[in-house]
Every structure is written in structure tokens, then in C-alpha cells.
Design a protein around this motif. Sequence first.
Motif, PDB file in Angstrom:
ATOM      1  N   LEU B 651      12.740 -27.404  20.553  1.00 20.36           N
ATOM      2  CA  LEU B 651      13.379 -26.726  19.436  1.00 20.36           C
ATOM      3  C   LEU B 651      14.313 -25.610  19.896  1.00 20.36           C
ATOM      4  O   LEU B 651      15.287 -25.307  19.217  1.00 20.36           O
ATOM      5  CB  LEU B 651      12.314 -26.157  18.497  1.00 20.36           C
ATOM      6  N   ASN B 652      14.000 -24.972  21.032  1.00 18.38           N
ATOM      7  CA  ASN B 652      14.880 -23.896  21.483  1.00 18.38           C
ATOM      8  C   ASN B 652      15.955 -24.405  22.441  1.00 18.38           C
ATOM      9  O   ASN B 652      16.673 -23.606  23.039  1.00 18.38           O
ATOM     10  CB  ASN B 652      14.087 -22.726  22.092  1.00 18.38           C
ATOM     11  N   LYS B 653      16.058 -25.740  22.569  1.00 21.12           N
ATOM     12  CA  LYS B 653      17.186 -26.386  23.256  1.00 21.12           C
ATOM     13  C   LYS B 653      17.362 -25.896  24.681  1.00 21.12           C
ATOM     14  O   LYS B 653      18.477 -25.635  25.136  1.00 21.12           O
ATOM     15  CB  LYS B 653      18.504 -26.144  22.480  1.00 21.12           C
ATOM     16  N   ASN B 654      16.228 -25.761  25.409  1.00 20.57           N
ATOM     17  CA  ASN B 654      16.361 -25.376  26.810  1.00 20.57           C
ATOM     18  C   ASN B 654      15.911 -26.517  27.731  1.00 20.57           C
ATOM     19  O   ASN B 654      15.596 -26.292  28.896  1.00 20.57           O
ATOM     20  CB  ASN B 654      15.579 -24.084  27.101  1.00 20.57           C
ATOM     21  N   ASN B 655      15.875 -27.736  27.178  1.00 21.10           N
ATOM     22  CA  ASN B 655      15.593 -28.957  27.940  1.00 21.10           C
ATOM     23  C   ASN B 655      14.185 -29.056  28.475  1.00 21.10           C
ATOM     24  O   ASN B 655      13.925 -29.876  29.364  1.00 21.10           O
ATOM     25  CB  ASN B 655      16.600 -29.126  29.103  1.00 21.10           C
ATOM     26  N   ILE B 656      13.278 -28.237  27.978  1.00 23.31           N
ATOM     27  CA  ILE B 656      11.855 -28.403  28.296  1.00 23.31           C
ATOM     28  C   ILE B 656      11.075 -28.143  27.010  1.00 23.31           C
ATOM     29  O   ILE B 656      11.612 -27.585  26.049  1.00 23.31           O
ATOM     30  CB  ILE B 656      11.371 -27.435  29.400  1.00 23.31           C
ATOM     31  N   VAL B 657       9.837 -28.581  27.008  1.00 25.85           N
ATOM     32  CA  VAL B 657       8.950 -28.305  25.884  1.00 25.85           C
ATOM     33  C   VAL B 657       8.038 -27.167  26.333  1.00 25.85           C
ATOM     34  O   VAL B 657       7.257 -27.346  27.271  1.00 25.85           O
ATOM     35  CB  VAL B 657       8.137 -29.555  25.493  1.00 25.85           C
ATOM     36  N   ASP B 658       8.172 -26.023  25.714  1.00 23.79           N
ATOM     37  CA  ASP B 658       7.477 -24.843  26.227  1.00 23.79           C
ATOM     38  C   ASP B 658       6.788 -24.080  25.097  1.00 23.79           C
ATOM     39  O   ASP B 658       6.801 -24.510  23.935  1.00 23.79           O
ATOM     40  CB  ASP B 658       8.467 -23.948  26.993  1.00 23.79           C
ATOM     41  N   LEU B 659       6.234 -22.933  25.451  1.00 17.16           N
ATOM     42  CA  LEU B 659       5.515 -22.147  24.447  1.00 17.16           C
ATOM     43  C   LEU B 659       6.462 -21.596  23.387  1.00 17.16           C
ATOM     44  O   LEU B 659       6.033 -21.290  22.271  1.00 17.16           O
ATOM     45  CB  LEU B 659       4.762 -20.993  25.116  1.00 17.16           C
ATOM     46  N   GLY B 660       7.734 -21.462  23.732  1.00 17.64           N
ATOM     47  CA  GLY B 660       8.700 -21.050  22.729  1.00 17.64           C
ATOM     48  C   GLY B 660       8.796 -22.076  21.614  1.00 17.64           C
ATOM     49  O   GLY B 660       8.820 -21.745  20.427  1.00 17.64           O
ATOM     50  N   ASP B 661       8.825 -23.346  21.974  1.00 14.60           N
ATOM     51  CA  ASP B 661       8.825 -24.414  20.968  1.00 14.60           C
ATOM     52  C   ASP B 661       7.514 -24.387  20.185  1.00 14.60           C
ATOM     53  O   ASP B 661       7.498 -24.587  18.969  1.00 14.60           O
ATOM     54  CB  ASP B 661       8.982 -25.783  21.653  1.00 14.60           C
ATOM     55  N   ALA B 662       6.419 -24.156  20.914  1.00 14.71           N
ATOM     56  CA  ALA B 662       5.117 -24.103  20.256  1.00 14.71           C
ATOM     57  C   ALA B 662       5.067 -22.993  19.216  1.00 14.71           C
ATOM     58  O   ALA B 662       4.470 -23.159  18.144  1.00 14.71           O
ATOM     59  CB  ALA B 662       4.006 -23.903  21.292  1.00 14.71           C
ATOM     60  N   PHE B 663       5.698 -21.882  19.505  1.00 11.13           N
ATOM     61  CA  PHE B 663       5.697 -20.772  18.546  1.00 11.13           C
ATOM     62  C   PHE B 663       6.414 -21.169  17.257  1.00 11.13           C
ATOM     63  O   PHE B 663       5.948 -20.866  16.149  1.00 11.13           O
ATOM     64  CB  PHE B 663       6.358 -19.538  19.184  1.00 11.13           C
ATOM     65  N   THR B 664       7.532 -21.850  17.402  1.00 11.55           N
ATOM     66  CA  THR B 664       8.293 -22.259  16.219  1.00 11.55           C
ATOM     67  C   THR B 664       7.501 -23.276  15.402  1.00 11.55           C
ATOM     68  O   THR B 664       7.441 -23.208  14.173  1.00 11.55           O
ATOM     69  CB  THR B 664       9.653 -22.836  16.629  1.00 11.55           C
ATOM     70  N   ILE B 665       6.890 -24.220  16.101  1.00 11.93           N
ATOM     71  CA  ILE B 665       6.085 -25.230  15.405  1.00 11.93           C
ATOM     72  C   ILE B 665       4.922 -24.546  14.689  1.00 11.93           C
ATOM     73  O   ILE B 665       4.595 -24.858  13.539  1.00 11.93           O
ATOM     74  CB  ILE B 665       5.560 -26.281  16.404  1.00 11.93           C
ATOM     75  N   ASN B 666       4.293 -23.604  15.380  1.00 13.23           N
ATOM     76  CA  ASN B 666       3.176 -22.866  14.793  1.00 13.23           C
ATOM     77  C   ASN B 666       3.615 -22.108  13.542  1.00 13.23           C
ATOM     78  O   ASN B 666       2.886 -22.034  12.553  1.00 13.23           O
ATOM     79  CB  ASN B 666       2.614 -21.906  15.846  1.00 13.23           C
ATOM     80  N   ALA B 667       4.805 -21.526  13.600  1.00 16.72           N
ATOM     81  CA  ALA B 667       5.318 -20.794  12.437  1.00 16.72           C
ATOM     82  C   ALA B 667       5.518 -21.743  11.259  1.00 16.72           C
ATOM     83  O   ALA B 667       5.270 -21.380  10.113  1.00 16.72           O
ATOM     84  CB  ALA B 667       6.632 -20.103  12.798  1.00 16.72           C
TER      85      ALA B 667
END
Lengths: 251, 731
Positions: B651-667
Motif C-alpha cells: 500500500l505504501n508503494k515501496n515494493n515490499i510488504v512491510d509493517l507500514g502496509d500492515a498499519f494501513t490495513i489495520n486502520a
Amino acid sequence: MKTLKYLSILSLLLLSLFITACKEPNPEDEWKNKIPDYIEEVEAYTSIAYEYDEFELSMIKIKVYYTDGSSREIPLTEDMLSEKDLNKLESTGNPRIEVFYDACDPIKFVLKLIDSSLLDKDLNKNKEYGAVIKAIRKDNKIEFIVEPNGNACAFQFQYTFNNSIMQVKNAAKGSLSGVYSIELKDNAICAMIVLDEAITTETVLFTVEFEGNFRTSQLTIDQTFNNICYTKIDNYQTEIIEKVLYHASIK
Amino acid sequence: MKKNLLILLLAICSFVGIFLFNSNVIASANPLELIIASPGEIAASEMSFSWRSTKSTSSFYYSDNLTSNVNTWNKIDLNGVLDNTTFKDEAIGNYRFELDLENLKPGTKYAYQITSGSSTSSKCYFETAYETGDFSFLWVSDNHAYAGTSDRQTKFQTLYDKAKAQLGNIPLVISTGDDVAYGGTYNCWQTMLNGTNGLNFFKETAYISTPGNHSCYEYNSSTIPSTESDRFFDAVINTPDNGTDEGSTSYWFIYNSVLFISLDAIVANSKGATYIPMQKQFFIDTVEANEGKYQYIIVYQHYPFMNALTGSRFGPYGTNYGKWYELFDEYGVDLALSGDHHCYYRSNSLYNDKVVDEGGTMYIGAPQIGGRHREIAETQDADYYAKRVTSADLNGNSGATYFTVTNKGITGTLIDTNGNVHDTYTVKAKRAVNWDSNKDLIASSINTAYLEDKTYLCFNNEYSKYIDTLEVYNGTIKLFTFKPYETKKSSFELSNLPKNKAYNLTFKLTFADHTTKEFDKVVHTFGYIGEIYNLQANINSSKMNISWNADLQNNIVANFKIYKNKTLLNTVSSSTRSYEINLSEVDSSTSYTLEAITSTGEVVYKETVVYSLIGDASFDGKLDKDDINAIINGIKVNKQYSENELLYLDLNKNNIVDLGDAFTINAYINKKISSMISDTFLVTIIDINGTVLLQETVKYNENSSFTSNSYNFNVSLKNIKKDTTAVAVSK
């Protein structure tokens, strides 16, 4: 009758010998009779920095040289210092003290009294870091605290330690809601945390109980791990916080 | 009596003789003269003009139809401003005319002609800049036009002609000052621009300069006025009025991919050290305000940045490197050009006052044109200079530099009047092309449209200037080549394509900066099939459900075909709107393709999607904490995600699946946000000619209806998930 008398005398002689043999010699007696010539600082003790609130005067030893050429190390006692110098030892600093012993010329030297807990404060005084993660001892626990400069919302980091000196158990998450993964490995504490909401103030993320010697445990951030903290931007999207300080207390 | 008449005649002759003798000093203003075209602030659409006339009114004619009759051209009538005070030798007094044209077409050659009273100028030409792409320009300096000699003008014209022989076309000439010997002497300007010794190239190019000490000299003097020192220069050349360092003639303009900044070194020098901060602020404001609009920065002024004669970079009067290099480093100036020393130098690439291989600023000082040359005296900072050319080595003691600018770099070549090359170099680009990020948008805007049995390719006509060539292939066979850049068109008929056929064509775009982009697109000649939209793949219990919507028209679509990755799963009827696969037969990386097929088996529509539930890292058809834990577990084992998985997880378009994406999904799970995709997209409605009818920004996955009463259309677009261009075709 005569035999009984001889036996009594023999018993008494044997008893006196026994008593004499059982009594340990007092080492101090050996030195009591010696004449101190001069005293010297022992750098092995004065070069160490002591936590001021854990310091005992007896931790410092001086070396006494005697006129017969012998010498020994003895711990400091309060009677060796003036009251003024004793008061200097109540707080942190580099107090210069004068030590008196017997008829020897007094000597002066400097001690180092520190408060390591101050090293845990003002870690981001100049606001150069986007966040500070710090592992601080509190009683028998280690608190893992985040100090955001801005906001912070997700974390992954790993600290290592010497497991022959300290052991950890019972990780407990902090008061913030979210998803926590705290893994206690043999010699590492691995945390992956996604909070429900970003935080802007200093907060305990989780705690871990420990046993052993925290001070010498070599608890430190694992530089080989991909340590990352995230900040929340618009619409709950995220960015990586560029500069993060990972700190471990030494006290 | 005779004697008296003779005496009278002699007196008259003497008077006339004296008058004629003094006519070299007191110039006569010609009816229509000193015509100069100069680039405007945005040279792609603006051009400025200056001329003088003995009449108070004038008419300006211009057109991009070069062969048409001037009577059909655009006409602008102007009133001049009487100026009989600026030039001491202008006894008659004439009128100054200035004109700023706007809204010109980029990359276009225009003809213009000026009339005033009964006088008519020659037909002249100028070209507007492109908004991007390659271009060339000529840099000159220190011409010192002077009525007493024609040699300087002859050599100036020769240098221009030599450069033009190499370049083919010179749309722009830049001077670093001292255009004339005495700025306050009118006939110097006349010598530069008029008459048989005047420079002919002014009639076919744009010229711009910067104040030099000579162009500020009082009439027949070497004195620079303490105030209004630029008034002579400003009375002849119309520069952009955007300098913010007050009381000066600093300015900037953008030409193709270059931000040109001219610093008024004369005013800066006369006003002293307190003036420089204001001039630096002008520089900073200019660069920052234009961020993203340029690829290169070229700064130029008259007084030298480095000393051409002593080979030193720091020093007293005349060397400005020390004042400016730190700011030039900070803002990434590519070239710093100057004149004044009448001797050529070129520095190495410099950064932080050190020589670097590349990425720094190159400082160059121009030679003069026609005599008054100077020679290299010594070299104090040898390491800093890459090239020095003493003027005696230049044929005619004259030189000029022509530049070619591409997206890769700027190449400069120093020539003399024989066309001999004395220096050549390339400054590599520090920045990406200024419109790089638009290339995907441009490619995605290409649409097909059908009108009166014809099939057209059309796109937003604002993009035609970015596309050099659009080639269309069917397999390896090239079907069409279109030239949007050259033709200024954005609508092309796909002529001679057989009717009722479908093609999976490959489009190859070559952009104006010579980069390319290829993509495939289904193009058919069946006509309007209707709308097929909202293709999705979602988990439903233990099935993967592929679904779509369709409003089919004209009975063209007979069937749909569904693919898993590239494997055909099934062919279903045109009324079908979903298809299921066992979940065990797919995984989180699977892609799903829907084709719409005619009764003859032609593919008239094709779309591919991946799994549609954004954030479902656990691939179980729902969003919950399991997905957060799945991401965490993936990080622990350093899981590598496929490109398809990244499309719905990164989701944060940095070419990996990371905790930043997890935060958005969690939100999203916690209902703090209504959509995990915060992107907005540009929807553009064009007509079949590519003219933009309407443009709006919409949120991800929104349905939007666009109505325009003025254009009489109503377009409905559904589930917008990317920048979209739609063609409104009148029925």
C-alpha cells in the motif's frame, strides 16, 4: 593415685596444646606491629567510574607500605577522610579527596562518581532523530520505550544480550492497542508491533522480565537486523522514519 | 555684391560642413529600427519585442502561416512612448515600442512584420521554444558594436553563420553583455542592428542579453551612471520583467528544459556588497518557484566568475566565483557563463570548491568578437581550469560557443570565424527530464474511438508535444507511424484496417526526450461494443469468484473467455457475469483475464486483474488481525512477494510488504479509514480530436458521471482505479 595425677597433668598439657593449636592467628595482629611508612593510590580502583548511589567507600583501596618493606592494600574507611571530603561522595562528579592514614603523609586523588541513568535522558535533545527507541531497566524488568519526534505507528527491531549473564522471560505488551509480536530468543528480543493508532508522546511499548546482571548483560541493538520505525502520514499511509536512535541503558 | 554673396555662400558651406562633420556624433533616428525579438518568461508560449520609430504609432503583424499574405496575419496596433532623453545623440527623438506576446504555440515558427507610418520592416521570423526535447542555442559576448568599424559586426554574423552550418537552426542567441561599445550612444545600437553592417540574424532568431559595463556607459564615455545604470540597455532590449532584485535588470526564462537566470552584475557591482544578498534571494526564489519545470540551470552575467587572464578563481574585482559557488552548489547550477575579460576559459566541474568528475558547476568565460582581444597572462589555480584559449589563437580574434541540449546533457563547442573548433565538452544531466513522471499517464491516455465506421486512435492533445513518434505493430509488422510532436495532432485514423476484425496491437511510444515505452492494447473495428467494467476476483467460501459488469451493445460480444494466469478456464455466454474456481486451484499470485469474444472468435476486449481484496495477506477472503500477523510472519521469514501480490498488499508503494502496509490495513479493519487506497486519479474526457472537454480528480474505485452542457455529453465511468481518459463521441 600417682597415676591419676600424672594422667591429669598430661591431660591438662594436652588440652592446653589443643587450645593453643585451635586458635587461628589474627592476620591483623601481624600488621599491627608493623610501622606504616607511606601510602599510595591504587589506580585500579580510582580509575573506575562508580554509580554514585551504589558507591561504598570500601570499594576504594589504598596501598600501605611498611618500614620493613612489606605492603598491603586496605579499603578506605570514613576515619581516613575529612567530613568535607565525605560529603563530596554524596553526589555525582569527580571529587578530589585527601586520605589520611596513621602517621603517613596524606595523599590526594580523584574519584569518578556517575549517574548512568542520565545517559538515558535527552537522547534527542537536538531533534535530529525521527524517533528514539530505548531499553531501560526498571527494577527486574526492561522497558522498551518509544520517544517519537512527530508520530510513530509501527516498529520492528531486535536487541541482543549476553545470555550467560542475563536471561529474559515474560514479555508483556504496553497499554496501547495494536498487534504485537514479541519474540524472546536465546540471546535476543525481537519486536514487531503495529499500533492501532500513531503516537506522539513517549510511551512504553512492552516490557520483558530479566534475571541476572543487567548492567553487564551487553544489551544493545542488533545492527544486523532490519530495524525500522514507521510514521503515519495522510490517510493512514506510512513512511519509514529515516533516522532512528536505538538505545540501551547500562544501569 | 558678388563678394558678399561669395562670403555668404562660404559661410553656408562651412556651416553645412560642420554639421556633416558632427553627424558622426549626433545620430539620426531612422523611421523604423532597432527591432529585436527576445524570449519571454515561458519561451514556449511567450515572445517579447522591442523597436523604435519616429512615428508615435506602429502595427505589429504576426502569423504561423508563413506563406500567407501579411494582410491575413494577426495585427496589434500600439502607441509608442516618446524617448528623447535616454540617448544624448538622438537629436530628433523617437518612440520606443515594446510588445509581449503570449499564448503562442510551442515549437512553432512565426513570421512577423512591423509598420510605422509609411515604413515597413523586413519580414522577420522567430520560433517559440518547445516545452521539452532537444534544442540548440548560440552564446556570444562582448561584441562592442561601434559606428567607427564594421569589422565586429561582420565577424559576429560570420560566427552565427558558422554555428548555424553545424546546427541547422539557431532559434536563440544569448549574449553575456557589452553588446555595444557605448550604451549611451545611440548609433552604437544602430550599428549593431541596422543598415548594411547590421546583424542580419536578428531577423530570424530570438536574441537576449545581460547588461555589461559598456552597454551601460554614458554617451561617448566610460562612465557608468550611478543610478539607472541599465537604462540604455533597457531602452533597446525587452527582457522579462521578473527580476526581484530591485533596480536591476536581472531576469529569468525557461526555454525547453533549461531555466536561464541572468544576473545584473553591473548593478550588483555598483551597489556593493549589500546588494548581493538581494540578488541571491532572487536566484533562490527563481529556482525554487520553478522546481519541476526544468532539467538544467544556466546562470549568466557579464562580469566573470573566474579570471580568464590570471587563471585564478578567487580575487578582486571581476571574479565572482567566491560570491556564488556555494549557492550554485546547493541548487545544482549546471553552467555559469560570463564575459568581460575578452579571453576564453572553462573550469572543470566544481563542487564545494573542489574539482569533481561530474555533478558540479562548470564556469565558462567567453571570448570577445572583433578585436580588443586579451591574452592569457598566467595561471594561478591550474587544477581548476579545464581549458583556456588565448584570443590570439582564435581566427579573427573572435569566438562564440554553440550548445546542444538533450535529455542526457549539454554539449558546448567553441568556434572561431573560420569555424575551427577550439573546445568541446559535455555537461551531463544532473536531473531527470522534468516531465518524466507523466509518461505512464500519457501512455494510458491513448484510446480508440469509433465514428462513422472509422476507427481512431486519440489522446489528450496536450500530450502531443511529448510524443515524437507513435508506432503501432501487429506482431512484428508495423502498421502505422504517427508523428504527434511534428504534426501537433492527437487523433489519427487507423485507416485501411479491415472491418470487423480485432487485433492485439503493440504500441511503441518514442517520447520527445528519446525514451520509449511499449504496451499492448486490443483494438478492433467492430464498432461500439458497450461497456465492460468492474472485473474482480474475490474469495467466496472455498471458491475464487471472478465477476464483472457489462452493458453490451450492438450484439458484437458473443462470449466471454476466462483465464487463470494464461490458461483458458472456460468460455461462457455473453450474458454471464461471473465464474468460480476452486480456491485450491489458485494462489495469492494468480492473475485472472477476461476476454470478450465476437461470434467469429475475435477478441474485442481484454482485461487482467489480480486478487481484488486489498490487504488480504492471509488470503482467506476477509480482513482481520490474521492479515497483520501474516505480514509480520512474512517479515520474519523474509518472504518474497510476487508482483501480483504487491499490487494488493504494497500500500505504501515501496515494493515490499512491510509493517507500514500492515498499519494501513489495520486502520481499515478498525474503520479509521474507508479506503486503503488514498490515491486520486485524473479523469479526462476528450473528443475524437483529442481536445480536452472536461478534467476532474476522483477517488479510488469511485463511480463518476461527467456531464457537460457546453459540450453536450454525459459520460459515466465506473470503478475508477487508475488515471483514465475517455472519448466522448457525438452520435
